[in-house]
Design an enzyme around this catalytic site. Structure first.
Site: not given
Ligand SMILES: [Zn+2]
Length: 392
Positions: A149, A326, A97, A324, A329, A286, A95, A355
């Site tokens: 900006d 991941c 700043g 999930c 999990c 983001d 970005d 997660h």
């Molecule tokens: Zn997960």
């Protein structure tokens, strides 16, 4: 002339787009979520994990303001740029700043030239301008650079917002001019000469401002597009305004943004926001929510938020999210995560952050797949229904 990035649309479903953003550090499938790496670290996650198949983040964000003040630009320069300094080979966006300086509120002084403010670290007087921001981002060597900006407060009048958007347009022009000089001078430490079809230089994004005033948003977009950038961002949202205000701005601006460039919605948002904004044609996001809330004991799941500290999970052997896949999990129960959290163990933050990032990145994977298969409407409806299901 070869460009620094190329954006190709692969599929569309309504206003939603699935594209490929070619960067000098490889292709990125959009819509994409960027984990936020404020101070050269996505807090609580090792880079190996960000690159692993579980998360597989293609693009992360670095904060110019924070890195400039600490460790300072000379340190990063002597280490060969931000990619080398932190050990991340994939693409990175920084970005400008501007937003951090804006967040300082009364502590900053704004002039046509730039923003004067006191460092939050040591109180020293600092000055940031479009030129300084471009110079810092060149040394950082990020692949995607943001123009400097000014963000009007959400409650600003039409007149104040108009003046602020005008200043943003003049700063955008100065950002572009300095940016181009720096590319010619070879100041960009992330430059890649070996990328086929691309210039190997940094890409610069312009930012649309104008707060909640739709006429000013349209005007701001027209000014920024006239200057000409590689990508376009909508800034000044998710700063405390009501959700309907945010959607009205996106509904107004997104359809007018150049079709053949990536569209980035800055600082947004919850998983639901990402899906809803993707439905309106946004390509990049983001947000600090998955990492920050993870450290605060909050998990995002396909059935809404789970507060890990809650006593009701004390003996619950289920994973955070049964849908999930991941690593967290697959391996750990809510009871264990709650135990770690209430015991103040650092692993609680690490696992919850992992997660949460997996959930955000998987959500975007689902968005991309469903746009490609023409099933996005169905995906969006099911996703929202599941989030709002009362049963945890
Ligand atoms: Zn997960």
């Amino acid at each position: 002339m070869t460009k620094p990035i190329k954006f190709t649309l692969n599929a569309q479903d309504g206003a939603a787009r699935q594209g490929t953003l070619q960067t000098r550090r490889g292709p990125i499938e959009t819509p994409v979520f960027m984990p936020v790496g404020t101070a050269g670290t996505v807090k609580g996650v090792r880079f190996e994990e960000l690159e692993g198949s579980d998360l597989d983040a293609q693009l992360i964000l670095g904060n110019t303001y924070h890195l400039w003040l600490r460790p300072g630009i000379e340190v990063i320069k002597s280490c060969g740029g931000l990619h080398k300094f932190i050990g991340w080979e994939r693409a990175m966006l920084t970005d400008s700043g501007g937003f951090q300086v804006w967040s300082l509120g009364a502590l900053r002084k704004l002039t046509e030239e730039g923003a004067e403010f006191r460092s939050h670290i040591d109180g020293s007087l600092q000055f940031l301008s479009p030129e300084v921001s471009m110079e810092i981002q060149a040394v950082l060597g990020s692949d995607l650079v943001m123009a400097f900006d000014e963000c009007a407060p959400g409650e600003a009048s039409h007149g104040e917002t108009s003046a602020s958007a005008e200043l943003t347009a003049r700063w955008a022009r100065r950002s572009r001019a300095r940016f181009q000089q720096l590319q010619i001078e070879g100041a960009d430490l992330g430059r890649r000469d070996e990328c086929a079809d691309l210039s190997g230089q940094q890409a610069l994004f312009g930012i649309v401002q104008g707060s909640s005033h739709l006429d000013l948003r349209r005007e701001s977009l027209a000014r920024i597009v006239e200057i000409g950038f590689d990508g376009y961002a909508i800034g000044g949202l998710s700063v405390g305004e009501e959700k309907p205000v945010m959607w009205s701005v996106i509904d107004e601006v997104a359809p007018l943004m150049p079709v053949d460039c990536p569209r980035y919605l800055m600082g947004v948002g919850t998983p639901e926001d990402l899906v809803e904004a993707a439905a309106r044609g946004i390509d990049m996001f983001d947000c600090v929510l998955p990492t920050r809330n993870g450290r605060n004991g909050q998990a995002f799941t396909s059935r809404g938020k789970v507060n890990v500290k809650n006593a009701r999970w004390a003996s619950d052997s289920r994973p955070l999210d049964e849908n999930c896949r991941c690593q967290v999990c697959r391996r750990h129960s809510r009871a264990y995560l709650r135990h770690l959290y209430v015991s103040g163990e650092m692993l609680a933050s690490i696992l919850l952050t992992h997660h949460n990032l997996a959930f955000f990145l998987d959500t975007m994977r689902g968005v991309r797949q469903s746009i490609r298969s023409g099933d996005f409407t169905n995906f969006r409806r099911k996703f929202t229904e599941s989030l709002n299901a009362s049963e945890q």
